[in-house]
Design a protein around this motif. Structure first.
Motif, short mmCIF file in Angstrom:
data_model
loop_
_atom_site.label_atom_id
_atom_site.label_comp_id
_atom_site.label_asym_id
_atom_site.label_seq_id
_atom_site.Cartn_x
_atom_site.Cartn_y
_atom_site.Cartn_z
N GLU A 361 0.85 -1.18 0.00
CA GLU A 361 0.00 0.00 0.00
C GLU A 361 0.89 1.23 0.00
O GLU A 361 1.73 1.40 0.88
N THR A 362 0.75 2.07 -1.02
CA THR A 362 1.58 3.26 -1.11
C THR A 362 1.05 4.32 -0.14
O THR A 362 -0.05 4.21 0.40
N THR A 363 1.85 5.34 0.03
CA THR A 363 1.45 6.43 0.92
C THR A 363 0.25 7.20 0.36
O THR A 363 -0.38 7.97 1.07
N TYR A 364 -0.06 6.97 -0.94
CA TYR A 364 -1.23 7.61 -1.55
C TYR A 364 -2.47 6.73 -1.46
O TYR A 364 -3.53 7.08 -1.98
N GLY A 365 -2.33 5.55 -0.82
CA GLY A 365 -3.47 4.68 -0.64
C GLY A 365 -3.69 3.66 -1.73
O GLY A 365 -4.66 2.89 -1.69
N GLU A 396 8.04 4.55 -4.27
CA GLU A 396 9.21 4.85 -3.44
C GLU A 396 8.87 4.80 -1.96
O GLU A 396 9.69 4.40 -1.14
N GLN A 397 7.67 5.21 -1.60
CA GLN A 397 7.25 5.19 -0.21
C GLN A 397 6.02 4.31 -0.07
O GLN A 397 5.06 4.44 -0.83
N ILE A 398 6.04 3.40 0.89
CA ILE A 398 4.90 2.53 1.12
C ILE A 398 4.54 2.59 2.61
O ILE A 398 5.39 2.79 3.47
N SER A 399 3.25 2.41 2.87
CA SER A 399 2.77 2.50 4.25
C SER A 399 2.49 1.14 4.87
O SER A 399 2.45 1.02 6.09
N GLU A 447 -3.30 -13.92 5.18
CA GLU A 447 -2.59 -12.69 4.81
C GLU A 447 -2.09 -11.98 6.06
O GLU A 447 -2.85 -11.71 6.99
N THR A 448 -0.80 -11.71 6.09
CA THR A 448 -0.17 -11.01 7.22
C THR A 448 0.25 -9.62 6.75
O THR A 448 0.90 -9.48 5.71
N ASP A 449 -0.15 -8.62 7.48
CA ASP A 449 0.22 -7.26 7.09
C ASP A 449 0.99 -6.59 8.22
O ASP A 449 0.82 -6.90 9.40
N PHE A 450 1.88 -5.69 7.84
CA PHE A 450 2.70 -5.00 8.83
C PHE A 450 3.24 -3.72 8.24
O PHE A 450 3.23 -3.50 7.02
N LEU A 451 3.71 -2.86 9.12
CA LEU A 451 4.34 -1.61 8.72
C LEU A 451 5.80 -1.89 8.39
O LEU A 451 6.55 -2.34 9.25
N PRO A 452 6.23 -1.64 7.16
CA PRO A 452 7.64 -1.88 6.82
C PRO A 452 8.52 -0.78 7.40
O PRO A 452 8.08 0.35 7.62
#
Length: 478
Positions: A361-365, A396-399, A447-452
């Motif tokens: 998920e990018t910083t733009y959603g 470049e930036q992902i959330s 599905e496992t999600d986390f903040l990179p």
């Protein structure tokens, strides 16, 4: 007969009749537009050379040898690009003509010459069209000779050939003993040419540099390599976005074949460059064995299309001076795919085999997904394995990162993958921030999600095995 009817592009008319430019009362010549009737009765060969330059970008001049008015646009000190089409089973002009002309002229001050041999290429009998290729080449040789007499140079001649047009370009190159500057073959025709010796088809010695895009090697295109560098989008077979069923009609036959043209046209855009990867096989590319562009120094990996000749000097140092390059594309223009390394170090006592799906998920959603649809990966204790993730868009930036592990089995116990470290890194720009995650567990089909987080600058390998060298992760080649 169905193959013969569909080799080349079954397309809609581009232009119907010659027009007159009001400001100068100059005739604007058009590509020959024929119909199915002409295809059935057959057409005698007649070659029309239509010139476009920045001075007449929307009004072609006719360079037939008896016509002198169009020559005011021809500057033999400029690069001259010849574009030669292939078999025309319905007689209609190719839909891509205007786009390729305008985008080439946007890039540079060229002479762009459309080689219109529609009278000759239009027939329901493919063999009859193929038999005229050498005669078309003779016409081009005659015209180029006149350019040379006026002070032109073979170093300024660039030929782009589509399907049968690729072999026509090769025949012209042979007449000059390979001294013309460049030939680009766009899915060179396979039927009647597969397996032929070099003198009877396009070959890498036909110009100083020959690049080829193969997009239909299991159908209408040439199967084997032909150039100094041969590009195989999606392995050279089924192109994404093309119909998979014969119920789709003519699109089923022509879509893969003509994708080479649209990939070349996409290379003329500035929105993205289609990066490719020299490799022995498509499988090696898909398993991430050939995506280290840094090994080619300042050249980087070759790009597809118009700018592929940046690799020319490197290739001439090889013996033989040829290579293959593989890559995947998106299903729609501009077709770019962005590649990332996805590294795992796992600590399971027992070996695990399975597949990984990653979403970011990018910083733009925006949510971007890459299913690593290759052979099952083998995860072994304390060994680093590198997978290749491909996305339709760059970032470049992902959330957030989402990871799913599966063994592909629908029965039996569910497994877990214990991950010591996961790392996501751009293949194109190693200086870009890499994202990591440490010490987590992937449960199968969950599905496992986390903040990179940006990967630590500290030496991970030293810290994890400073006390026990037996625990030091090893790099595993796939």
């Amino acid at each position: 007969m169905l193959l013969e009817l569909c080799l080349g592009f079954c397309v809609l008319p581009l232009c119907l009749l010659p027009s007159v430019r009001a400001d100068t009362e100059e005739t604007c010549h058009e590509f020959t537009d024929l119909g199915l009737h002409n295809s059935v009765v057959g057409t005698e060969l007649k070659v029309q050379l239509l010139i476009y330059t920045r001075e007449n970008a929307n009004c072609a001049g006719d360079l037939n040898l008896e016509n002198t008015t169009a020559f005011k646009y021809l500057d033999v000190t400029r690069k001259t690009i010849f574009i030669t089409h292939g078999y025309r089973p319905t007689g209609s002009p190719p839909v891509w003509l205007d786009e390729i002309v305008q985008k080439l002229l946007a890039i540079g001050d060229f002479n762009v010459i459309l080689v219109d041999w529609n009278r000759g290429a239009t027939t329901v009998i493919y063999h009859n069209a193929a038999a005229k290729c050498r005669k078309v080449a003779d016409v081009l040789k005659n015209f180029i000779d006149k350019m040379l007499d006026q002070g032109g140079s073979l170093d300024l001649v660039y030929m782009i050939g589509v399907s049968l047009g690729a072999h026509i370009s090769g025949f012209v190159g042979k007449m000059y003993n390979g001294s013309i500057n460049r030939i680009t073959g766009l899915d060179p025709a396979g039927p009647l040419f597969n397996g032929k010796p070099p003198e009877d088809r396009l070959h890498h010695n036909d110009a100083h540099f020959v690049d080829v895009i193969h997009s239909d090697i299991d159908g209408l295109g040439y199967k084997d390599s032909l150039g100094n560098i041969d590009f195989y989008p999606n392995g050279g077979t089924d192109q994404p976005g093309c119909p998979k069923s014969i119920l789709s009609g003519s699109e089923y036959f022509k879509c893969d074949h003509q994708r080479s043209v649209f990939l070349y046209i996409a290379s003329l855009n500035e929105t993205c460059s289609v990066v490719t990867f020299p490799c022995e096989t498509y499988k090696d590319y898909r398993t991430g064995k050939c995506v280290n562009c840094m090994e080619y120094g300042h050249l980087g990996c070759p790009v597809l299309g118009f700018y592929a000749d940046k690799w020319r000097d490197y290739l001439v140092t090889k013996n033989p001076p040829v290579t293959k390059a593989y890559f995947d594309t998106a299903s729609v223009k501009p077709f770019c795919i962005f590649h990332y390394f996805l590294d795992f170090i796992t600590t399971n006592t027992n070996t695990r085999m399975g597949y990984i799906t990653i979403k970011v998920e990018t910083t733009y959603g925006n949510i971007l997904q890459s299913k690593l649809d290759q052979d099952a990966a083998v995860f072994e204790k304390n060994q680093e394995i590198t997978l290749l993730a491909k996305f339709d868009q760059d970032f470049e930036q992902i959330s957030r990162i989402f990871i799913t592990f599966t063994t592909g089995s629908v029965i039996g116990p569910k497994h877990k993958l214990r991950v010591l470290r996961m790392k996501l890194q751009s293949t194109a720009d190693p200086n870009r921030t890499s994202f990591c995650r440490y010490d987590f567990v992937l449960e199968e089909n969950v599905e496992t999600d986390f903040l990179p987080v940006p990967c630590e600058n500290s030496n991970f390998f030293s810290s994890c095995c400073s006390e026990d060298t037996s625990q030091c992760p090893a790099k595993k080649s796939r």
